[in-house]
Each structure stands twice: as structure tokens, then as C-alpha cells.
Design a protein around this motif. Sequence first.
Motif, mmCIF file in Angstrom:
data_model
loop_
_atom_site.group_PDB
_atom_site.id
_atom_site.type_symbol
_atom_site.label_atom_id
_atom_site.label_comp_id
_atom_site.label_asym_id
_atom_site.label_seq_id
_atom_site.Cartn_x
_atom_site.Cartn_y
_atom_site.Cartn_z
ATOM 1 N N LEU A 221 0.836 -1.206 0.000
ATOM 2 C CA LEU A 221 0.000 0.000 0.000
ATOM 3 C C LEU A 221 0.865 1.248 0.000
ATOM 4 N N SER A 222 1.958 1.219 0.765
ATOM 5 C CA SER A 222 2.824 2.398 0.886
ATOM 6 C C SER A 222 3.696 2.628 -0.342
ATOM 7 N N CYS A 223 3.847 1.629 -1.211
ATOM 8 C CA CYS A 223 4.671 1.786 -2.417
ATOM 9 C C CYS A 223 3.887 2.369 -3.593
ATOM 10 N N LEU A 224 2.566 2.403 -3.475
ATOM 11 C CA LEU A 224 1.748 2.966 -4.550
ATOM 12 C C LEU A 224 1.884 4.480 -4.572
ATOM 13 N N LYS A 225 1.684 5.069 -5.738
ATOM 14 C CA LYS A 225 1.756 6.530 -5.883
ATOM 15 C C LYS A 225 0.424 7.026 -6.407
ATOM 16 N N PRO A 226 -0.396 7.687 -5.616
ATOM 17 C CA PRO A 226 -0.185 7.980 -4.192
ATOM 18 C C PRO A 226 -0.401 6.727 -3.347
ATOM 19 N N PRO A 227 0.216 6.691 -2.170
ATOM 20 C CA PRO A 227 0.054 5.533 -1.292
ATOM 21 C C PRO A 227 -1.393 5.402 -0.802
ATOM 22 N N LEU A 228 -1.801 4.171 -0.546
ATOM 23 C CA LEU A 228 -3.124 3.916 0.022
ATOM 24 C C LEU A 228 -2.990 3.640 1.514
ATOM 25 N N GLU A 229 -4.011 4.004 2.264
ATOM 26 C CA GLU A 229 -3.982 3.772 3.707
ATOM 27 C C GLU A 229 -4.580 2.428 4.088
ATOM 28 N N HIS A 230 -5.467 1.885 3.236
ATOM 29 C CA HIS A 230 -6.096 0.602 3.548
ATOM 30 C C HIS A 230 -6.415 -0.136 2.246
ATOM 31 N N VAL A 231 -6.655 -1.426 2.356
ATOM 32 C CA VAL A 231 -7.000 -2.256 1.203
ATOM 33 C C VAL A 231 -8.372 -1.824 0.703
ATOM 34 N N PRO A 232 -8.489 -1.460 -0.579
ATOM 35 C CA PRO A 232 -9.782 -1.021 -1.111
ATOM 36 C C PRO A 232 -10.754 -2.191 -1.242
#
Length: 97
Positions: free
Chosen positions: A46-57
Motif C-alpha cells: 500500500l505504501s509503495c503505490l503513488k499515491p500511497p493507500l492507507e487501507h486495502v480497497p
Amino acid sequence: ADVSVYERGAGWRKPVDTPCAECGGCHDPTQTLLCDGDGCDRAYHLSCLKPPLEHVPAGKWLCPGCTERWNASEAGSRELARSLYEQEMREARNLRR
């Protein structure tokens, strides 16, 4: 293996053990998403995505590459539909003459 993170797309569940496509790490599997794109096996923290996600969608999730291809195919489909419509209109005008 931590069984709180799963592959969702195929309708069955298995623990994630695929390295992150961005950083290459297998750490923190509870924060890893697997792409639901056809034939795609990429995983992302989740933190490597741009923008990062805070939780699993909720629902299906597409990785950045599959999202880009889907957007391009949607744009191509709209362009094809517009082209076919314009062709039909030209043919209809020619028939009225």
C-alpha cells in the motif's frame, strides 16, 4: 504465512507471497495488494503505490500498469465508437442524396 491478506480476483483465496513490484520486498504481507487484472500477477505494498493507500480497497483493484492499459483501451473504445458513428452518419447522408 499471514492469512489476513489474500488474492481476491479468482474467487478463491490464498495467502500473498508475491514480492512488491515497486520495491521488490516481501515484507509486511498484511499491507500488500494483488492486482485483479486479467493475467496480471503483480503485487504492491500500500505504501509503495503513488499515491500511497492507507487501507486495502473494497472490490477489485488494478495495479498502475493494468489501470493505464484499461484507461487506454477505454479511450480507444470511445474513439472507435465515435469513428463508427461518424462513418454511419456519412453513409446515411449519402443515401439521402
